[in-house]
Design a protein around this motif. Structure first.
Motif, PDB file in Angstrom:
ATOM      1  N   LYS A 195       0.835  -1.209   0.000  1.00  0.00           N
ATOM      2  CA  LYS A 195       0.000   0.000   0.000  1.00  0.00           C
ATOM      3  C   LYS A 195       0.872   1.264   0.000  1.00  0.00           C
ATOM      4  O   LYS A 195       0.616   2.211  -0.759  1.00  0.00           O
ATOM      5  CB  LYS A 195      -0.922  -0.018   1.219  1.00  0.00           C
ATOM      6  N   LEU A 196       1.899   1.266   0.806  1.00  0.00           N
ATOM      7  CA  LEU A 196       2.779   2.427   0.918  1.00  0.00           C
ATOM      8  C   LEU A 196       3.672   2.596  -0.306  1.00  0.00           C
ATOM      9  O   LEU A 196       3.915   3.719  -0.766  1.00  0.00           O
ATOM     10  CB  LEU A 196       3.623   2.306   2.187  1.00  0.00           C
ATOM     11  N   VAL A 197       4.156   1.490  -0.845  1.00  0.00           N
ATOM     12  CA  VAL A 197       5.077   1.534  -1.976  1.00  0.00           C
ATOM     13  C   VAL A 197       4.425   2.156  -3.225  1.00  0.00           C
ATOM     14  O   VAL A 197       5.119   2.756  -4.043  1.00  0.00           O
ATOM     15  CB  VAL A 197       5.649   0.123  -2.257  1.00  0.00           C
ATOM     16  N   LYS A 198       3.117   2.054  -3.326  1.00  0.00           N
ATOM     17  CA  LYS A 198       2.431   2.670  -4.474  1.00  0.00           C
ATOM     18  C   LYS A 198       2.686   4.165  -4.531  1.00  0.00           C
ATOM     19  O   LYS A 198       2.684   4.756  -5.606  1.00  0.00           O
ATOM     20  CB  LYS A 198       0.931   2.376  -4.419  1.00  0.00           C
ATOM     21  N   PHE A 199       2.923   4.780  -3.375  1.00  0.00           N
ATOM     22  CA  PHE A 199       3.243   6.209  -3.319  1.00  0.00           C
ATOM     23  C   PHE A 199       4.747   6.440  -3.252  1.00  0.00           C
ATOM     24  O   PHE A 199       5.282   7.329  -3.908  1.00  0.00           O
ATOM     25  CB  PHE A 199       2.575   6.862  -2.095  1.00  0.00           C
ATOM     26  N   ALA A 200       5.421   5.646  -2.425  1.00  0.00           N
ATOM     27  CA  ALA A 200       6.842   5.854  -2.175  1.00  0.00           C
ATOM     28  C   ALA A 200       7.700   5.590  -3.413  1.00  0.00           C
ATOM     29  O   ALA A 200       8.624   6.355  -3.702  1.00  0.00           O
ATOM     30  CB  ALA A 200       7.312   4.966  -1.023  1.00  0.00           C
TER      31      ALA A 200
END
Length: 173
Positions: A145-150
């Motif tokens: 979930k976070l990697v989609k932004f990071a």
């Protein structure tokens, strides 16, 4: 408790690192550690280039479901980020900032790249630290979930770091 402690540590690092960098940029009297520090921007450009390649490779590997190879590549990219930070701090501790000498549209483009790079580097630091942490503790749902932004921000920061370097490198003393 341990998870809460780790996330608090990430928050502290995410605040302390930019403050330290800002302080270093403001120091007028720089200590002399030797001429070798003048090559650090060139090394950082190489680190950012390699990081960009590793980030793209890591994406390809995870899409191919090669988790172990992905882990190795992304850990390498993360480690290079740490090395970059050490070299960046050492350079700005010991050397004055270089002014960009270009004019007109190239100057506007340079400052757009530089400012977006700086702002997003502040944003990406806590994201990458958290994403790496979630991967280490095997909380892959939060990691994904976070990697989609990071990920796109980290890739942008790595690439624009190289572009900014290439544009300012003719003006290094």
């Amino acid at each position: 408790m341990k998870k809460e402690y780790s996330l608090k540590t990430i928050n502290i690092i995410s605040i302390v690192v930019p403050v330290v960098v800002a302080v270093l940029l403001g120091i007028r009297s720089k200590p002399y550690l030797g001429e070798w520090t003048s090559v650090l921007p060139h090394l950082n450009a190489c680190i950012n280039t390699l990081t960009s390649v590793l980030l793209i490779t890591g994406l390809v590997l995870i899409k191919q479901k090669k988790q172990m190879a992905h882990r190795i590549v992304m850990t390498s990219a993360f480690s290079l980020g740490g090395l970059f930070l050490v070299c960046y701090v050492l350079y700005h501790l010991t050397n004055s900032s270089t002014s960009f000498g270009g004019e007109g549209a190239v100057r506007v483009f340079y400052y757009f790249i530089l400012i977006s790079h700086i702002v997003l580097s502040l944003v990406v630091l806590p994201l990458v630290l958290r994403a790496f942490y979630f991967a280490v503790v095997q909380d892959f749902q939060r990691h994904k979930k976070l990697v989609k932004f990071a990920y796109p921000i980290w890739l942008y920061v790595s690439i624009t770091g190289v572009i900014a370097y290439l544009m300012i490198s003719p003006y290094y003393a």
